[in-house]
Motif scaffolding. Structure first.
Motif, PDB file in Angstrom:
ATOM      1  N   LEU A   1       0.798  -1.223   0.000  1.00 51.97           N
ATOM      2  CA  LEU A   1       0.000   0.000   0.000  1.00 51.97           C
ATOM      3  C   LEU A   1       0.838   1.283   0.000  1.00 51.97           C
ATOM      4  CD1 LEU A   1      -2.928   0.957  -0.124  1.00 51.97           C
ATOM      5  CD2 LEU A   1      -3.001   0.826   2.364  1.00 51.97           C
ATOM      6  N   PRO A   2       1.881   1.389   0.835  1.00 52.95           N
ATOM      7  CA  PRO A   2       2.663   2.635   0.814  1.00 52.95           C
ATOM      8  C   PRO A   2       3.264   2.955  -0.565  1.00 52.95           C
ATOM      9  CG  PRO A   2       3.176   1.369   2.768  1.00 52.95           C
ATOM     10  CD  PRO A   2       2.327   0.487   1.892  1.00 52.95           C
ATOM     11  N   ASN A   3       3.626   1.933  -1.316  1.00 56.18           N
ATOM     12  CA  ASN A   3       4.210   2.158  -2.635  1.00 56.18           C
ATOM     13  C   ASN A   3       3.173   2.226  -3.745  1.00 56.18           C
ATOM     14  OD1 ASN A   3       6.851   2.102  -1.558  1.00 56.18           O
ATOM     15  ND2 ASN A   3       6.828  -0.126  -1.590  1.00 56.18           N
ATOM     16  N   SER A   4       1.914   2.056  -3.388  1.00 57.87           N
ATOM     17  CA  SER A   4       0.844   2.029  -4.393  1.00 57.87           C
ATOM     18  C   SER A   4      -0.148   3.176  -4.236  1.00 57.87           C
ATOM     19  CB  SER A   4       0.082   0.695  -4.293  1.00 57.87           C
ATOM     20  OG  SER A   4       0.950  -0.389  -4.491  1.00 57.87           O
ATOM     21  N   LEU A   5       0.201   4.170  -3.430  1.00 59.95           N
ATOM     22  CA  LEU A   5      -0.731   5.279  -3.196  1.00 59.95           C
ATOM     23  C   LEU A   5      -1.102   6.009  -4.477  1.00 59.95           C
ATOM     24  CD1 LEU A   5       0.266   6.968   0.171  1.00 59.95           C
ATOM     25  CD2 LEU A   5      -1.794   5.679  -0.379  1.00 59.95           C
ATOM     26  N   SER A   6      -0.211   6.010  -5.446  1.00 60.50           N
ATOM     27  CA  SER A   6      -0.509   6.704  -6.704  1.00 60.50           C
ATOM     28  C   SER A   6      -1.753   6.112  -7.369  1.00 60.50           C
ATOM     29  CB  SER A   6       0.684   6.639  -7.657  1.00 60.50           C
ATOM     30  OG  SER A   6       0.978   5.286  -7.983  1.00 60.50           O
ATOM     31  N   GLU A   7      -2.014   4.825  -7.142  1.00 65.12           N
ATOM     32  CA  GLU A   7      -3.191   4.181  -7.714  1.00 65.12           C
ATOM     33  C   GLU A   7      -4.484   4.701  -7.087  1.00 65.12           C
ATOM     34  OE1 GLU A   7      -3.044  -0.128  -8.165  1.00 65.12           O
ATOM     35  OE2 GLU A   7      -0.871  -0.041  -7.853  1.00 65.12           O
ATOM     36  N   LEU A   8      -4.384   5.311  -5.922  1.00 66.29           N
ATOM     37  CA  LEU A   8      -5.567   5.806  -5.210  1.00 66.29           C
ATOM     38  C   LEU A   8      -5.624   7.332  -5.162  1.00 66.29           C
ATOM     39  CD1 LEU A   8      -5.491   3.327  -2.193  1.00 66.29           C
ATOM     40  CD2 LEU A   8      -7.023   3.247  -4.164  1.00 66.29           C
ATOM     41  N   GLU A   9      -4.610   7.989  -5.691  1.00 65.40           N
ATOM     42  CA  GLU A   9      -4.508   9.460  -5.583  1.00 65.40           C
ATOM     43  C   GLU A   9      -5.757  10.167  -6.106  1.00 65.40           C
ATOM     44  OE1 GLU A   9      -3.001  12.810  -4.138  1.00 65.40           O
ATOM     45  OE2 GLU A   9      -2.001  10.882  -3.919  1.00 65.40           O
ATOM     46  N   LEU A  10      -6.306   9.704  -7.210  1.00 58.59           N
ATOM     47  CA  LEU A  10      -7.494  10.354  -7.785  1.00 58.59           C
ATOM     48  C   LEU A  10      -8.737  10.131  -6.934  1.00 58.59           C
ATOM     49  CD1 LEU A  10      -7.001   9.550 -11.575  1.00 58.59           C
ATOM     50  CD2 LEU A  10      -6.590  11.722 -10.401  1.00 58.59           C
ATOM     51  N   ASN A  11      -8.658   9.223  -5.973  1.00 58.42           N
ATOM     52  CA  ASN A  11      -9.806   8.895  -5.125  1.00 58.42           C
ATOM     53  C   ASN A  11      -9.687   9.473  -3.720  1.00 58.42           C
ATOM     54  OD1 ASN A  11      -9.190   6.048  -6.838  1.00 58.42           O
ATOM     55  ND2 ASN A  11     -11.201   6.967  -7.056  1.00 58.42           N
TER      56      ASN A  11
END
Length: 101
Positions: free
Chosen positions: A45-55
Motif C-alpha cells: 500500500l505505501p508504494n501504491s498510493l498513486s493508484e488511489l490518488e485520484l480517489n
C-alpha cells in the motif's frame, strides 16, 4: 469515518453503489476468493498510493480476511490525508458467513 458492517456492505454491493472498494489481502488470498475489489496487499500500500490518488476525496471501503489488516490500511490512508475511509468489520470471513445464512 465510521466503519461498515458486512450487512451494509452487501446491501451497497447489491445496489451497485459507487465507492472505491479495496482488498488489502495477499494476492494468493484474493485469487482464492474475492468480492471484486481492487487488490493492493497491505505491505504494498505505501508504494501504491498513486493508484488511489485520484480517489482521495471519495469514499474508500477497505476489507481483508478478518478486519485487522484493513483497519491498519484505514489508519495508514487516514495518515496520508484520505478522509472517507471505512473498514469492513469482520472482513471477508464475516461476509461469507452472512451469505451462508
Amino acid at each position: 469515518m465510521e466503519d461498515i458492517d458486512v450487512e451494509e456492505l452487501k446491501e451497497r454491493l447489491d445496489n451497485k453503489e459507487q465507492f472505491v472498494f479495496l482488498d488489502v489481502r495477499e494476492t494468493y488470498e484474493y485469487e482464492e476468493d474475492n468480492l471484486g475489489a481492487k487488490n493492493i496487499p497491505l505491505a504494498q500500500l505505501p508504494n501504491s498510493l498513486s493508484e488511489l490518488e485520484l480517489n482521495k476525496e471519495d469514499e474508500i471501503i477497505v476489507h481483508c480476511r478478518s478486519g485487522a489488516r484493513s483497519a491498519n490500511a484505514k489508519a495508514f490512508l487516514e495518515s496520508k490525508g484520505y478522509t472517507k475511509v471505512r473498514n469492513v468489520l469482520g472482513g471477508i470471513m464475516a461476509y461469507r458467513e452472512l451469505e451462508e445464512d
